[in-house]
Design a protein around this motif. Structure first.
Motif, PDB file in Angstrom:
ATOM      1  N   LYS A  97       4.384   9.380   2.614  1.00  9.92           N
ATOM      2  CA  LYS A  97       5.460  10.267   2.774  1.00  9.92           C
ATOM      3  C   LYS A  97       5.355  11.176   4.166  1.00  9.92           C
ATOM      4  CE  LYS A  97       2.919  13.834   0.192  1.00  9.92           C
ATOM      5  NZ  LYS A  97       2.976  14.892  -1.116  1.00  9.92           N
ATOM      6  N   ASN A  98       4.134  10.975   4.874  1.00  6.10           N
ATOM      7  CA  ASN A  98       4.016  11.643   5.872  1.00  6.10           C
ATOM      8  C   ASN A  98       4.087  10.460   6.992  1.00  6.10           C
ATOM      9  OD1 ASN A  98       2.723  12.436   8.654  1.00  6.10           O
ATOM     10  ND2 ASN A  98       1.291  13.890   7.449  1.00  6.10           N
ATOM     11  N   ALA A  99       5.264  10.993   7.736  1.00  8.89           N
ATOM     12  CA  ALA A  99       5.723   9.928   8.724  1.00  8.89           C
ATOM     13  C   ALA A  99       4.883   9.585   9.953  1.00  8.89           C
ATOM     14  CB  ALA A  99       7.254   9.982   9.080  1.00  8.89           C
ATOM     15  N   ILE A 148       0.806  -1.194   0.286  1.00  2.00           N
ATOM     16  CA  ILE A 148      -0.030  -0.109   0.082  1.00  2.00           C
ATOM     17  C   ILE A 148       0.882   1.245   0.097  1.00  2.00           C
ATOM     18  CG2 ILE A 148      -1.580   1.408   1.351  1.00  2.00           C
ATOM     19  CD1 ILE A 148      -2.657  -1.266   2.309  1.00  2.00           C
ATOM     20  N   ILE A 149       0.620   2.302  -0.953  1.00  2.00           N
ATOM     21  CA  ILE A 149       0.935   3.542  -0.684  1.00  2.00           C
ATOM     22  C   ILE A 149       0.166   4.418  -0.661  1.00  2.00           C
ATOM     23  CG2 ILE A 149       2.656   5.080  -2.289  1.00  2.00           C
ATOM     24  CD1 ILE A 149       3.585   2.941  -3.936  1.00  2.00           C
ATOM     25  N   GLY A 150       0.260   5.307   0.361  1.00  2.00           N
ATOM     26  CA  GLY A 150      -0.961   6.263   0.774  1.00  2.00           C
ATOM     27  C   GLY A 150      -1.549   5.627   1.712  1.00  2.00           C
ATOM     28  N   CYS A 151      -1.587   6.690   3.060  1.00  2.00           N
ATOM     29  CA  CYS A 151      -2.270   6.164   4.232  1.00  2.00           C
ATOM     30  C   CYS A 151      -3.599   7.009   4.530  1.00  2.00           C
ATOM     31  CB  CYS A 151      -1.590   5.965   5.434  1.00  2.00           C
ATOM     32  SG  CYS A 151      -0.210   4.770   5.220  1.00  2.00           S
ATOM     33  N   GLY A 152      -3.993   7.662   3.668  1.00  3.76           N
ATOM     34  CA  GLY A 152      -5.072   8.827   4.036  1.00  3.76           C
ATOM     35  C   GLY A 152      -6.341   7.951   4.129  1.00  3.76           C
ATOM     36  N   PHE A 153      -7.482   8.983   4.213  1.00  2.00           N
ATOM     37  CA  PHE A 153      -8.751   8.782   4.556  1.00  2.00           C
ATOM     38  C   PHE A 153      -9.204   7.339   3.754  1.00  2.00           C
ATOM     39  CE2 PHE A 153     -13.456   8.787   4.609  1.00  2.00           C
ATOM     40  CZ  PHE A 153     -13.792   9.367   5.774  1.00  2.00           C
ATOM     41  N   VAL A 154      -9.112   7.326   2.511  1.00  3.42           N
ATOM     42  CA  VAL A 154      -9.684   5.838   1.761  1.00  3.42           C
ATOM     43  C   VAL A 154      -8.933   4.622   2.338  1.00  3.42           C
ATOM     44  CG1 VAL A 154      -8.172   6.056  -0.122  1.00  3.42           C
ATOM     45  CG2 VAL A 154     -10.669   5.096  -0.288  1.00  3.42           C
ATOM     46  N   ALA A 155      -7.737   4.735   2.677  1.00  4.72           N
ATOM     47  CA  ALA A 155      -6.828   3.624   3.012  1.00  4.72           C
ATOM     48  C   ALA A 155      -7.531   2.872   4.081  1.00  4.72           C
ATOM     49  CB  ALA A 155      -5.312   3.684   3.508  1.00  4.72           C
ATOM     50  N   ASP A 156      -8.274   3.313   5.112  1.00  3.35           N
ATOM     51  CA  ASP A 156      -8.940   2.462   6.072  1.00  3.35           C
ATOM     52  C   ASP A 156      -9.900   1.607   5.486  1.00  3.35           C
ATOM     53  OD1 ASP A 156      -7.192   3.743   8.018  1.00  3.35           O
ATOM     54  OD2 ASP A 156      -8.531   5.092   8.991  1.00  3.35           O
ATOM     55  N   PRO A 205       3.073  -3.599   8.466  1.00  3.60           N
ATOM     56  CA  PRO A 205       4.650  -3.431   8.583  1.00  3.60           C
ATOM     57  C   PRO A 205       4.443  -2.048   7.637  1.00  3.60           C
ATOM     58  CG  PRO A 205       4.374  -4.944   6.987  1.00  3.60           C
ATOM     59  CD  PRO A 205       2.745  -5.043   7.721  1.00  3.60           C
ATOM     60  N   SER A 206       5.262  -1.056   8.133  1.00  4.79           N
ATOM     61  CA  SER A 206       5.683   0.279   7.619  1.00  4.79           C
ATOM     62  C   SER A 206       6.915   0.019   6.926  1.00  4.79           C
ATOM     63  CB  SER A 206       5.850   1.481   8.588  1.00  4.79           C
ATOM     64  OG  SER A 206       6.837   1.086   9.567  1.00  4.79           O
ATOM     65  N   VAL A 207       7.306   0.858   5.576  1.00  5.07           N
ATOM     66  CA  VAL A 207       8.382   0.645   4.850  1.00  5.07           C
ATOM     67  C   VAL A 207       9.063   2.258   4.969  1.00  5.07           C
ATOM     68  CG1 VAL A 207       9.625   0.069   2.720  1.00  5.07           C
ATOM     69  CG2 VAL A 207       7.556  -1.260   3.721  1.00  5.07           C
ATOM     70  N   GLU A 208      10.333   2.464   4.890  1.00  4.31           N
ATOM     71  CA  GLU A 208      10.780   3.708   5.059  1.00  4.31           C
ATOM     72  C   GLU A 208      10.928   4.509   3.790  1.00  4.31           C
ATOM     73  OE1 GLU A 208      14.059   0.745   3.823  1.00  4.31           O
ATOM     74  OE2 GLU A 208      12.419   0.936   5.314  1.00  4.31           O
ATOM     75  N   SER A 209      10.725   3.990   2.543  1.00  7.34           N
ATOM     76  CA  SER A 209      10.629   4.718   1.429  1.00  7.34           C
ATOM     77  C   SER A 209       9.732   3.913   0.339  1.00  7.34           C
ATOM     78  CB  SER A 209      11.887   4.962   0.654  1.00  7.34           C
ATOM     79  OG  SER A 209      12.482   3.844   0.261  1.00  7.34           O
ATOM     80  N   MET A 210       9.363   4.745  -0.768  1.00  8.73           N
ATOM     81  CA  MET A 210       8.414   4.082  -1.995  1.00  8.73           C
ATOM     82  C   MET A 210       9.577   3.050  -2.634  1.00  8.73           C
ATOM     83  SD  MET A 210       5.889   5.645  -4.582  1.00  8.73           S
ATOM     84  CE  MET A 210       7.010   6.385  -5.865  1.00  8.73           C
TER      85      MET A 210
END
Length: 375
Positions: A35-37, A7-15, A50-55
């Motif tokens: 990009k927003n840590a 997944i790239i992007g953790c905004g509103f729709v990601a939930d 799991p989070s990843v540090e970069s795209m």
């Protein structure tokens, strides 16, 4: 079903995707990047992924038989989709595929050249309501379809309490971005996807669009908040589709046939009723039956997701379809041609303005094969 997504992007729709993923057995998340840590940490902690540090790192570790979900803001869709394809990854993009037709065509060409799948949300076309509607059409329940009226009106949204719309993991509804992108790019696909899946290519779009509510909150310029389109299909009936954040909430679609009317009142509910009202004459009055029949499929369909906010949709039906196509070596129903054509038609509606007149579409796609449980 099984497979891996990143997944790239953790905004509103990601939930909404994560809520849907919980209903899908066997699909796992390899990694998530934003990009927003702070937002990334909040999202990953809430959903235990799991989070990843970069795209770049996410794309490097992503399995090539998986699917990358691009859930970024629309302005980033083209660049992120292109990067995913360049890395050799099958890609599922939130709508729109790109913000202009040339960029969408470039992505399509890139995917075709690399032998990769490129799909675009929304995936409700794979849901029970859309598939039930398609089954009724193929079986001539209403006779030959002669006209279609479809509405995607969401109420007078600029006066809504949208600052209180917070996702499960704490992301605010991105009102400024939504107003800039516009309701047509955001929502037209919900019924366009259904229509194109049934009838194939739209030949001509005759549309008008305008910003009818000035002074929205945030920094503009803002997109049209009302569009009305007449669609002419190569192999389908004349259709009128309206999108707005102005008119009272109405998500009804009606197909008028020789024998009566097929209808559904909830585009954002996979379990919405599909009904048929037979046309009749009582004494001298022509009318549709006031007691419409509910159309049902005779077998189980797909995992359902409980309503959250305005929607009761399984957002993972699209990625799941792609994963199954990869695993079995077949073409995906959400084809590259489908994504491009839906994008071109949507942009024609959005950008129509007052004087565009008839717009000839330059892309084509075939009707979609029904889901196995709807054949």
């Amino acid at each position: 079903m099984s497979g891996v997504v990143s997944i790239i992007g953790c905004g509103f729709v990601a939930d909404l995707y994560m809520r849907s993923l919980k209903a899908m057995d066997g699909i796992t998340v390899a990694g998530v990047y934003d990009k927003n840590a702070a937002r990334l940490a909040e999202f990953c902690d809430f959903w235990k992924v799991p989070s990843v540090e970069s795209m770049d790192a996410l794309l490097d570790r992503h399995p090539r038989d998986g699917v990358v979900l691009n859930l970024t803001n629309p302005s980033a869709h083209f660049a992120v989709n292109s990067a995913c394809l360049a890395a050799g990854c099958h890609t599922y993009s939130e709508k729109p595929l790109a913000m202009n037709v040339d960029d969408a065509k470039a992505l399509h060409a890139q995917a075709q050249a690399a032998g990769l799948m490129l799909a675009s949300a929304p995936c409700s076309v794979l849901g029970e309501a859309a598939q039930t509607f398609g089954h009724a059409l193929r079986n001539g329940v209403a006779g030959i379809p002669r006209a279609i009226y479809a509405e995607l009106d969401d109420g007078f949204v600029p006066q809504a309490a949208y600052k209180k719309w917070i996702s499960e993991s704490g992301a605010p509804w991105p009102f400024e971005d939504e107003f800039r992108v516009g309701c047509t790019l955001e929502h037209a696909g919900y019924y366009l996807g259904w229509l194109i899946s049934w009838f194939g290519s739209v030949r001509t779009v005759v549309a008008a669009s305008a910003e009818t509510i000035p002074g929205k909150e945030g920094a503009g310029p803002f997109a049209p908040d009302l569009s009305v389109a007449t669609l002419f299909f190569d192999n389908g009936p004349m259709t009128r589709l309206t999108c707005s954040i102005v008119a009272p909430h109405d998500h009804q679609i009606r197909i008028i046939g020789d024998d009566g009317v097929l209808a559904c009142k909830a585009a954002w509910d996979n379990s919405a009723k599909v009904t048929f009202a037979k046309r009749m004459t009582i004494r001298r009055r022509l009318m549709e039956s006031p007691f419409p029949k509910t159309i049902k499929l005779g077998q189980p369909t797909h995992p359902k997701v409980k309503r959250w906010g305005a929607a009761a949709m399984n957002f993972m039906l699209g990625p799941s379809e792609m994963l199954d196509a990869i695993r079995t070596g077949r073409p995906s129903r959400l084809s590259n041609d489908f994504a491009l054509h839906m994008t071109e038609v949507t942009l024609a509606m959005q950008n129509a303005g007052e004087t565009s007149g008839a717009q000839a579409m330059t892309t084509r796609c075939d009707p979609m094969e029904p889901m196995p449980w709807a054949q």
